[in-house]
Scaffold this motif. Structure first.
Motif, short mmCIF file in Angstrom:
data_model
loop_
_atom_site.label_atom_id
_atom_site.label_comp_id
_atom_site.label_asym_id
_atom_site.label_seq_id
_atom_site.Cartn_x
_atom_site.Cartn_y
_atom_site.Cartn_z
N TYR A 255 0.81 -1.23 -0.05
CA TYR A 255 -0.21 -0.14 -0.22
C TYR A 255 1.12 1.23 0.11
N GLY A 256 2.21 1.19 -0.21
CA GLY A 256 3.21 2.17 -0.18
C GLY A 256 3.40 2.90 1.24
N VAL A 257 3.01 2.15 2.36
CA VAL A 257 3.09 2.78 3.66
C VAL A 257 4.49 2.34 3.94
N LYS A 258 5.11 3.55 4.73
CA LYS A 258 6.48 3.20 5.20
C LYS A 258 6.65 2.52 6.45
N VAL A 259 7.68 1.60 6.76
CA VAL A 259 7.71 1.04 7.94
C VAL A 259 8.93 1.45 8.70
N ARG A 260 8.65 1.79 9.97
CA ARG A 260 10.01 2.26 10.61
C ARG A 260 9.81 1.53 12.05
N ILE A 261 11.07 0.72 12.25
CA ILE A 261 11.05 -0.25 13.37
C ILE A 261 11.94 0.27 14.45
N ALA A 262 11.44 0.35 15.71
CA ALA A 262 12.24 0.85 16.80
C ALA A 262 13.13 -0.37 17.32
N PRO A 263 14.53 -0.08 17.21
CA PRO A 263 15.34 -1.12 17.66
C PRO A 263 15.41 -1.23 18.86
N THR A 264 15.58 -2.52 19.24
CA THR A 264 15.96 -3.03 20.74
C THR A 264 17.40 -2.71 21.09
#
Length: 492
Positions: A255-264
């Motif tokens: 869907y063209g949505v960016k994904v940002r993952i907060a690192p552990t």
């Protein structure tokens, strides 16, 4: 008879199924209206930054030539004379500067754009390239001081112009109501910590949190993305299975949505990991985050030079502050606060005294009013603070004498903040990695812009600094410290 194409399920687990009709990756090659508008904004941003840099470089070189004429010349300054001399080198300098700045990420999108430290290093590289080229072509110099003067002036002028641009455009975005629509993915305390860490915005654009997805709801991510049309998903990967996380990323990209993952914390450590081949599974060896060899020498020389200059420059102000402290309340001018530094050893951290002399004796009675999380102790209106001390603390002026600790080798200009003994004894074991390097006068805590972070989040900022240190990161943090102090963000 024609048949309808097979469409995959929303969760993306349809074996051999085609991509859904809404998958942007199956769209025609022609850009959509949203993409065209985004490209236009991006082009205008790059064009504005290029014009700022060209104007700043031209103005800095012109000022350098005027200063040379004032120092060496025996004729009156006419506006045309320096400009005539500048025209010989300006085209070359402009091309080199644009190429170096582009390579350094200074024209990247707003949230990934390099800061003040990278501007300094890039202009230093431009100066070195120009000097090498002039020597290689046999150009006759009347003075080499023009290079140093031009470099310093370019750093000041371009730095000020770029800072003004960032502030003005951030206000324009805010007035125009531009906001990032974001969904948070995760659960529990980690999710709340993530929300606090992000705060109201990032890179000058405010966030609009439109909802939360828990790990148990990830199967419904497709309908959620269609209904709410978020710009990005901000994911706390804790508690999410690897397969579910991969499916989430795949669905968002459809869907063209960016994904940002907060690192552990573990993921932060692996950033500088070195791959060890020949194993049954991919393994990464973690290098100790200590400054040694050339890194240590570069950081120590930088600390001594800058802190010595600060002592000389701020000596008159120190005298005024010392007199004010002495007249405001009885007691010494300086206060040596017992802190824990490199190797978990105690040292006395110099500060202008901002509290009454019996402040330590009164702290136990104030523990119930502590407003900070974790080991930290912080009260907004601490009754132990003197009138002058309140002013000094408001702008972190009480911290200035710590440059003496830097000269003595007990602290660095930039690094993890040293904690008082009262806070140190409450640390957990995993927090103690921050004591592998010299503590700093300022650090990522001070310039993060978030005074409501939990202590664990603050320690993670320390870990990021340890794993990604460079002299340019130190310069960037120092450059951001002054605006942070001016904005009166909470100090620790």
């Amino acid at each position: 008879m024609a048949t309808k194409p097979v469409v995959g399920t929303e969760s993306g687990d349809g074996a051999g199924a085609e991509l859904p009709a809404s998958d942007i990756r199956s769209a025609p090659v022609f850009p959509s209206g949203i993409q065209v508008r985004a490209l236009a904004r991006r082009s205008l941003s790059v064009l504005a930054l290029v014009l700022i840099d060209l104007a700043g470089l031209s103005g800095a070189l012109y000022l350098a030539l005027v200063l040379r004429e004032l120092y060496y010349g025996d004729r009156p300054i006419l506006w045309g004379l320096p400009w005539d001399a500048e025209q010989n080198w300006l085209p070359f300098l402009l091309v080199v500067t644009l190429l170096v700045f582009w390579r350094a990420g200074l024209y990247a999108p707003r949230e990934r754009r390099a800061g003040a430290g990278r501007i300094v290093s890039s202009l230093l590289l431009v100066t070195v390239i120009t000097l090498a080229f002039s020597l290689g072509t046999g150009y006759q110099h009347s003075t080499y001081g023009l290079y140093a003067t031009g470099f310093v002036l370019a750093v000041i002028v371009i730095g000020l112009l770029r800072s003004s641009y960032e502030l003005v455009t951030a206000d324009l975005w805010r007035v125009a109501g531009v906001r990032r629509r974001a969904f948070l993915v995760g659960e529990g305390e980690r999710l709340e910590s993530l929300r606090r860490a992000i705060g109201r915005g990032r890179s000058g654009i405010d966030y609009d949190f439109v909802g939360v997805l828990t790990p148990n709801e990830l199967g419904n991510v497709g309908p959620v993305l269609r209904e709410y049309k978020p710009d990005e998903l901000v994911v706390s990967s804790v508690g999410i299975e690897e397969e579910a996380l991969l499916d989430l990323v795949e669905e968002a990209h459809r869907y063209g949505v960016k994904v940002r993952i907060a690192p552990t914390t573990a993921e932060l450590l692996v950033q500088r990991g070195e791959y060890v081949p020949g194993q049954g599974v991919p393994l990464f060896e973690l290098k100790p985050p200590v400054f040694a060899g050339l890194d240590w020498a570069a950081k120590r020389v930088f600390d001594i030079v800058v802190s010595s200059a600060m002592i000389v420059l701020f000596a008159p102000a120190w005298a005024v502050f010392a007199l004010a402290v002495k007249l405001d309340s009885p007691g010494p001018v300086f206060y040596r606060d017992r802190r824990v530094g490199l190797g978990e050893r105690e040292f006395g951290m110099f500060k202008f005294r901002s509290m009454y002399v019996d402040a330590n004796l009164r702290q136990a009675a104030l523990e119930a009013s502590n407003e900070a999380s974790g080991p930290l102790f912080k009260i907004k209106d601490d009754p132990r603070v003197t009138s002058v001390g309140r002013f000094l603390r408001r702008y972190s002026l009480d911290e200035l004498p710590q440059v003496l600790n830097v000269v003595r080798g007990e602290m660095s200009l930039v690094g993890p903040r040293p904690l008082p003994l009262r806070d140190y004894v409450q640390l957990e074991d995993w927090h103690r990695k921050r004591y592998l390097v010299l503590p700093g006068m300022t650090g990522l805590w001070q310039v993060s812009g978030r005074i409501d972070l939990s202590f664990d989040d603050l320690v993670r900022l320390d870990f990021y600094y340890l794993e990604n240190w460079s002299i340019w990161l130190d310069i960037s943090i120092l450059a951001k410290t002054l605006p942070a102090v001016a904005a009166r963000r909470g100090a620790y």
